[in-house]
Structures are given as C-alpha cells and as structure tokens.
Design a protein around this motif. Structure first.
Motif, mmCIF file in Angstrom:
data_model
loop_
_atom_site.group_PDB
_atom_site.id
_atom_site.type_symbol
_atom_site.label_atom_id
_atom_site.label_comp_id
_atom_site.label_asym_id
_atom_site.label_seq_id
_atom_site.Cartn_x
_atom_site.Cartn_y
_atom_site.Cartn_z
ATOM 1 N N TYR A 12 0.824 -1.197 0.000
ATOM 2 C CA TYR A 12 0.000 0.000 0.000
ATOM 3 C C TYR A 12 0.864 1.254 0.000
ATOM 4 O O TYR A 12 2.053 1.216 0.291
ATOM 5 C CB TYR A 12 -0.904 0.033 1.233
ATOM 6 N N ALA A 13 0.227 2.367 -0.320
ATOM 7 C CA ALA A 13 0.888 3.665 -0.269
ATOM 8 C C ALA A 13 -0.163 4.703 0.137
ATOM 9 O O ALA A 13 -1.360 4.428 0.115
ATOM 10 C CB ALA A 13 1.495 4.011 -1.623
ATOM 11 N N ILE A 14 0.317 5.859 0.506
ATOM 12 C CA ILE A 14 -0.566 6.968 0.852
ATOM 13 C C ILE A 14 -0.284 8.092 -0.143
ATOM 14 O O ILE A 14 0.855 8.552 -0.253
ATOM 15 C CB ILE A 14 -0.326 7.448 2.294
ATOM 16 N N ALA A 15 -1.318 8.485 -0.878
ATOM 17 C CA ALA A 15 -1.206 9.582 -1.838
ATOM 18 C C ALA A 15 -1.772 10.830 -1.175
ATOM 19 O O ALA A 15 -2.777 10.756 -0.462
ATOM 20 C CB ALA A 15 -1.998 9.249 -3.103
ATOM 21 N N TYR A 16 -1.112 11.978 -1.406
ATOM 22 C CA TYR A 16 -1.592 13.184 -0.727
ATOM 23 C C TYR A 16 -1.319 14.451 -1.509
ATOM 24 O O TYR A 16 -0.417 14.514 -2.339
ATOM 25 C CB TYR A 16 -0.972 13.301 0.668
ATOM 26 N N ILE A 17 -2.130 15.461 -1.227
ATOM 27 C CA ILE A 17 -1.886 16.834 -1.642
ATOM 28 C C ILE A 17 -1.784 17.633 -0.355
ATOM 29 O O ILE A 17 -2.666 17.578 0.496
ATOM 30 C CB ILE A 17 -3.022 17.396 -2.522
ATOM 31 N N GLU A 18 -0.690 18.352 -0.226
ATOM 32 C CA GLU A 18 -0.423 19.106 1.000
ATOM 33 C C GLU A 18 -0.413 20.597 0.671
ATOM 34 O O GLU A 18 0.298 21.027 -0.230
ATOM 35 C CB GLU A 18 0.923 18.647 1.553
ATOM 36 N N VAL A 19 -1.192 21.380 1.410
ATOM 37 C CA VAL A 19 -1.248 22.818 1.215
ATOM 38 C C VAL A 19 -0.040 23.480 1.870
ATOM 39 O O VAL A 19 0.604 24.345 1.302
ATOM 40 C CB VAL A 19 -2.560 23.398 1.769
ATOM 41 N N GLN A 59 1.874 -0.292 6.386
ATOM 42 C CA GLN A 59 0.587 -0.396 7.074
ATOM 43 C C GLN A 59 -0.353 -1.246 6.230
ATOM 44 O O GLN A 59 -0.237 -1.288 5.010
ATOM 45 C CB GLN A 59 -0.061 0.978 7.220
ATOM 46 N N THR A 60 -1.293 -1.877 6.884
ATOM 47 C CA THR A 60 -2.360 -2.561 6.155
ATOM 48 C C THR A 60 -3.652 -1.821 6.415
ATOM 49 O O THR A 60 -3.840 -1.228 7.482
ATOM 50 C CB THR A 60 -2.496 -4.036 6.585
#
Length: 91
Positions: A12-19, A59-60
């Motif tokens: 798994y991965a975590i995709a993000y947009i950070e302001v 993480q799962t």
C-alpha cells in the motif's frame, strides 16, 4: 526478484496533496500497483502552492478504506474537467 524481496515490498501507499506542511487536503490509501496512476491524478489536481506526494507504507488497511483503481480513474476524469473550467488556479 527473490521471494524475500517480494515479501518486504509495500502493498500500500498513501497519496496526498499538501497545502502546507502538515495540512493535507487529500489523503488517500492506495494499492502500491496504483502509484503511477495516483501521481497522474495528483498532478492534474495540484493547484498553485501545493505539494503532491505518494509514500509507500507497510501499514495494512481495511479494503473498504483503500481507493480503488476505478475510483482513481474517475478522479482523474473529474480533475481534468475542473482544470478545463478554471485553468488559472493550477500549476
């Protein structure tokens, strides 16, 4: 690739947009095989002054909490339409 390397690879991965640091406006759990698609979605969604990224994780997640490939494709379609509507706010 050996089986040992395969078992150590993140699923798994975590995709993000950070302001700004610590202020994430989008935070999506994705499958590792969808990283490139997620990055494409984020690039299209990215507005001026924001940072995008994808971080692999060990993480799962509950399958219900993982953004599917189908949903990512739908997000990409919507993001492209929004970009056409108001291109001045995008990178």
């Amino acid at each position: 690739m050996s089986s040992i390397q395969n078992t150590n690879k993140s699923q798994y991965a975590i995709a993000y947009i950070e302001v700004k640091p610590g202020d994430r406006r989008l935070h999506a759990h994705i499958r590792a095989e969808d990283i490139e698609l997620a990055l494409e979605v984020l690039r299209v969604m990215q507005t001026k002054g924001t940072t995008i990224g994808v971080t692999p994780t060990n993480q799962t997640f509950n399958p219900k909490d993982v953004t599917s490939r189908e949903t990512l494709l739908e997000m990409l379609e919507v993001a492209k339409k929004l970009r056409e509507f108001n291109p001045s706010i995008y990178v």
